[in-house]
Design a protein around this motif. Structure first.
Motif, PDB file in Angstrom:
ATOM      1  N   ASP A  49       0.837  -1.190   0.000  1.00 48.48           N
ATOM      2  CA  ASP A  49       0.000   0.000   0.000  1.00 48.48           C
ATOM      3  C   ASP A  49       0.879   1.250   0.000  1.00 48.48           C
ATOM      4  N   ASP A  50       0.878   1.970  -1.122  1.00 53.71           N
ATOM      5  CA  ASP A  50       1.686   3.174  -1.250  1.00 53.71           C
ATOM      6  C   ASP A  50       1.001   4.423  -0.708  1.00 53.71           C
ATOM      7  N   SER A  51      -0.209   4.284  -0.218  1.00 51.21           N
ATOM      8  CA  SER A  51      -0.954   5.472   0.205  1.00 51.21           C
ATOM      9  C   SER A  51      -0.292   6.178   1.391  1.00 51.21           C
ATOM     10  N   TYR A  52       0.472   5.431   2.178  1.00 54.41           N
ATOM     11  CA  TYR A  52       1.115   6.059   3.335  1.00 54.41           C
ATOM     12  C   TYR A  52       2.169   7.074   2.900  1.00 54.41           C
ATOM     13  N   TYR A  53       2.812   6.850   1.759  1.00 54.71           N
ATOM     14  CA  TYR A  53       3.760   7.824   1.240  1.00 54.71           C
ATOM     15  C   TYR A  53       3.034   9.096   0.805  1.00 54.71           C
ATOM     16  N   LYS A  54       1.827   8.945   0.262  1.00 53.78           N
ATOM     17  CA  LYS A  54       1.026  10.118  -0.103  1.00 53.78           C
ATOM     18  C   LYS A  54       0.645  10.907   1.147  1.00 53.78           C
ATOM     19  N   LYS A  55       0.256  10.184   2.190  1.00 58.90           N
ATOM     20  CA  LYS A  55      -0.112  10.856   3.441  1.00 58.90           C
ATOM     21  C   LYS A  55       1.094  11.559   4.050  1.00 58.90           C
ATOM     22  N   CYS A  56       2.255  10.962   3.900  1.00 56.82           N
ATOM     23  CA  CYS A  56       3.482  11.587   4.393  1.00 56.82           C
ATOM     24  C   CYS A  56       3.714  12.921   3.684  1.00 56.82           C
ATOM     25  N   ILE A  57       3.582  12.930   2.368  1.00 56.76           N
ATOM     26  CA  ILE A  57       3.761  14.167   1.603  1.00 56.76           C
ATOM     27  C   ILE A  57       2.754  15.223   2.034  1.00 56.76           C
ATOM     28  N   ASP A  58       1.519  14.804   2.253  1.00 59.23           N
ATOM     29  CA  ASP A  58       0.487  15.758   2.677  1.00 59.23           C
ATOM     30  C   ASP A  58       0.886  16.456   3.976  1.00 59.23           C
ATOM     31  N   GLU A  59       1.440  15.705   4.920  1.00 62.42           N
ATOM     32  CA  GLU A  59       1.878  16.306   6.179  1.00 62.42           C
ATOM     33  C   GLU A  59       3.062  17.251   5.952  1.00 62.42           C
ATOM     34  N   LEU A  60       3.999  16.812   5.134  1.00 62.93           N
ATOM     35  CA  LEU A  60       5.185  17.624   4.875  1.00 62.93           C
ATOM     36  C   LEU A  60       4.822  18.916   4.150  1.00 62.93           C
ATOM     37  N   ASN A  61       3.836  18.850   3.272  1.00 62.23           N
ATOM     38  CA  ASN A  61       3.425  20.046   2.544  1.00 62.23           C
ATOM     39  C   ASN A  61       2.839  21.114   3.461  1.00 62.23           C
ATOM     40  N   VAL A  62       2.217  20.685   4.552  1.00 67.48           N
ATOM     41  CA  VAL A  62       1.723  21.656   5.533  1.00 67.48           C
ATOM     42  C   VAL A  62       2.897  22.434   6.129  1.00 67.48           C
ATOM     43  N   ILE A  63       3.973  21.727   6.426  1.00 71.22           N
ATOM     44  CA  ILE A  63       5.164  22.376   6.990  1.00 71.22           C
ATOM     45  C   ILE A  63       5.800  23.300   5.964  1.00 71.22           C
ATOM     46  N   ILE A  64       5.928  22.819   4.729  1.00 63.38           N
ATOM     47  CA  ILE A  64       6.554  23.618   3.672  1.00 63.38           C
ATOM     48  C   ILE A  64       5.752  24.877   3.381  1.00 63.38           C
ATOM     49  N   SER A  65       4.447  24.735   3.256  1.00 67.52           N
ATOM     50  CA  SER A  65       3.599  25.874   2.891  1.00 67.52           C
ATOM     51  C   SER A  65       3.482  26.907   4.007  1.00 67.52           C
ATOM     52  N   SER A  83      13.405  27.350   6.855  1.00 73.51           N
ATOM     53  CA  SER A  83      14.251  27.388   5.663  1.00 73.51           C
ATOM     54  C   SER A  83      15.574  26.714   5.985  1.00 73.51           C
ATOM     55  N   LEU A  84      16.277  26.288   4.960  1.00 77.51           N
ATOM     56  CA  LEU A  84      17.590  25.686   5.167  1.00 77.51           C
ATOM     57  C   LEU A  84      18.544  26.739   5.719  1.00 77.51           C
ATOM     58  N   ALA A  85      19.294  26.365   6.724  1.00 72.51           N
ATOM     59  CA  ALA A  85      20.280  27.283   7.295  1.00 72.51           C
ATOM     60  C   ALA A  85      21.371  27.563   6.266  1.00 72.51           C
TER      61      ALA A  85
END
Length: 554
Positions: A229-245, A250-252
């Protein structure tokens, strides 16, 4: 700034005169529930001042003797060998060889310190005054979930307890992995918008909560040994996108900015564990790695054991222009702060590229490159006061890149976007040497690892002719092996590698953690034997709770 933070915390604890915290780890008494609420009107700040045991337990989990940070010794990056003429490294041989057993001190220490933190959370959550402070309740639930996340990663089959008061003779039941997963994720989802948007040292923000969720999703398939089940990788991206947006991080500018003694102002830190000389010391990396005479290189004043050493197989993987190498390691002939050669019994202190053996015969005091990744200041006791960058923004970008590569793209983003993210992280490591080398292609990331896996041991003593015992496993059969290499260069000694090696697999389906040899650790020939993915439950825990069943294979 860090000193002021600790003075403020200490002052708050002392200022609430009716509290008595005799010990950060003595959690046997329900102190706060004994306070008459009608005599004092609690505020959110008062509730925060009661968090000392919650915070201190996490420092103990990570950096107490036999802490979570030491579990990197199980991996292909560095080790603590038996040091001939010095000793003490024999404590770590079992971890390097994956000869895990239930009486290893590292496991009992991690277990007891994590449950001390959980108990501290449960105690405060049971207090009516604390219950009235919504943000404090959210913070406690998030912290408790973090402790359970670490235990789940290490042991999988663990007791779940959410109460502080219990009947006499009560013992917690062992939750199934699915029950534990559901609990952790449920807690995180409940509080993910209640912990605030400001990232301060010690406190879990909404974004730190999202990072824990993302880590859970990223490792789900490996933890449950089900890759259907690859859906967990999609859910991971969704969480990370909240942080990014959020545009909060930012990178030091420099890689080393993340490992300064004080990282409270670093733009890359999503969650950090603060350490301070007077109130909360503990980070002992410099003390662990440096030869005693090598203290003169930096002028630090603490003890030194000369224990740690980098695996030369890993050092061989670095690009010669990657500045993370010199930001992380020192080797060769050493000089003191004034440029004068350092002598040990008349011999020049010279850290060698190769280690000899983990225990047969072991390593001599000068063997192996030493880690200098965490800042060592003149006059300091070592790195004892260095904050820990537990979650940083580079990890967000690399995790997203990994998920995009595993999915072949997601939600309009492609594998090339993944390569661009990795390149972005690498750019600061090559900007002053060869900027073009920062670029990573999709083919490189999806290709094999450049790590020359295999047994690599010299069993000769110092005055004997070298006697190398070697095998060749190679790295070409590792799926996404190029990305696995990049994760090592960026996150060595940041508690990532064990998870990564368990998550990344070879073309035969076996994970790298079990399927590859390095230094004196040998691969498992049975591709279905993955019991070492988790550790045995400590004997002390088994003996103390009749409800616990030992993990399979131990």
């Amino acid at each position: 700034m860090k000193l002021n933070l600790y003075k403020s915390l200490l002052g708050s604890v002392i200022g609430v005169g009716m509290f008595s915290l005799n010990s950060c780890t003595d959690l046997s008494e329900t102190i706060y529930s004994q306070i008459a609420s009608e005599k004092y009107e609690f505020t959110e700040n008062d509730a925060s001042s009661m968090f000392a045991p919650v915070y201190s337990s996490l420092r103990d989990v990570y950096w107490a003797w036999y802490g979570y940070a030491d579990l990197d010794i199980c991996t292909d990056l560095w080790c603590i060998p038996l040091r001939i003429g010095v000793g003490w490294g024999d404590l770590y041989i079992n971890l390097h060889k994956h000869d895990f057993h239930q009486e290893l001190y590292h496991l009992s220490g991690l277990w007891s310190n994590a449950y001390a933190g959980i108990n501290a959370c449960n105690r405060l959550l049971a207090d009516e005054a604390v219950q009235a402070a919504e943000s404090s309740v959210a913070q406690l639930r998030a912290y408790r979930a973090l402790y359970y996340y670490l235990l789940f990663d290490a042991f999988r089959n663990i007791p779940l307890d959410t109460q502080f008061e219990h009947e006499d003779g009560w013992q917690p039941e062992q939750a199934t992995p699915q029950q534990m997963w559901d609990f952790i994720m449920g807690e995180l989802e409940d509080v993910q918008e209640l912990c605030g948007t400001e990232s301060t040292m010690n406190e879990l923000s909404n974004y730190a909560v999202r990072m824990i969720k993302a880590k859970m999703y990223l490792n789900h398939n490996a933890w449950f040994n089900d890759h259907s089940d690859d859906s967990y990788y999609k859910k991971c991206i969704d969480e990370l996108n909240v942080i990014i947006s959020s545009n909060k991080f930012s990178l030091a500018p420099a890689y080393s900015d993340n490992f300064k003694e004080d990282i409270s102002d670093c733009s890359e830190i999503i969650f950090g564990i603060p350490f301070e000389y007077l109130y909360a010391g503990g980070n002992y990396f410099a003390n662990l790695w440096m030869n005693e005479a090598g203290r003169a290189t930096f002028g630090f004043t603490g003890w030194a054991t000369g224990g740690g050493g980098a695996l030369s197989q890993f050092l061989d993987t670095y690009d010669e222009d990657d500045t993370r190498f010199t930001d992380t390691w020192i080797g060769g002939p050493q000089v003191d702060q004034y440029g004068e050669p350092i002598l040990v019994d008349g011999t020049r202190l010279d850290y060698t590229w190769n280690l000899r053996s983990i225990d047969n015969p072991g390593c001599y005091p000068m063997e192996g490159y030493r880690m200098v990744k965490y800042e060592i200041k003149e006059g300091d006791w070592g790195t004892s006061y260095d904050d820990v960058p537990f979650f940083r923004y580079a990890d967000v970008l690399m995790m997203k890149a990994e998920c995009l590569l595993r999915l072949g793209g997601y939600n309009g983003e492609t594998e090339q976007d993944a390569a661009d993210l990795v390149t972005r992280v690498r750019e600061r490591a090559f900007k002053s040497t060869d900027p073009d080398k920062a670029t990573r292609t999709v083919a490189q990331l999806k290709g094999g690892s450049v790590y020359k896996y295999g047994h690599y041991e010299n069993i000769a003593k110092q005055d004997e002719t070298d006697n190398w015992v070697t095998t060749e496993d190679g790295g070409n059969d590792i799926v996404l092996g190029g990305l696995l290499d990049d994760l090592a260069w960026e996150f060595v000694a940041e508690h990532h590698r064990r998870q990564d090696l368990i998550r990344f697999r070879m073309t035969n389906g076996q994970n790298v953690f079990n399927g590859k040899s390095w230094f004196c650790k040998d691969r498992k020939t049975d591709i279905n034997d993955n019991h070492c993915d988790i550790f045995p439950i400590p004997k002390s825990a088994i003996d103390g709770n009749i409800n616990l069943k030992q993990n399979e294979g131990y």
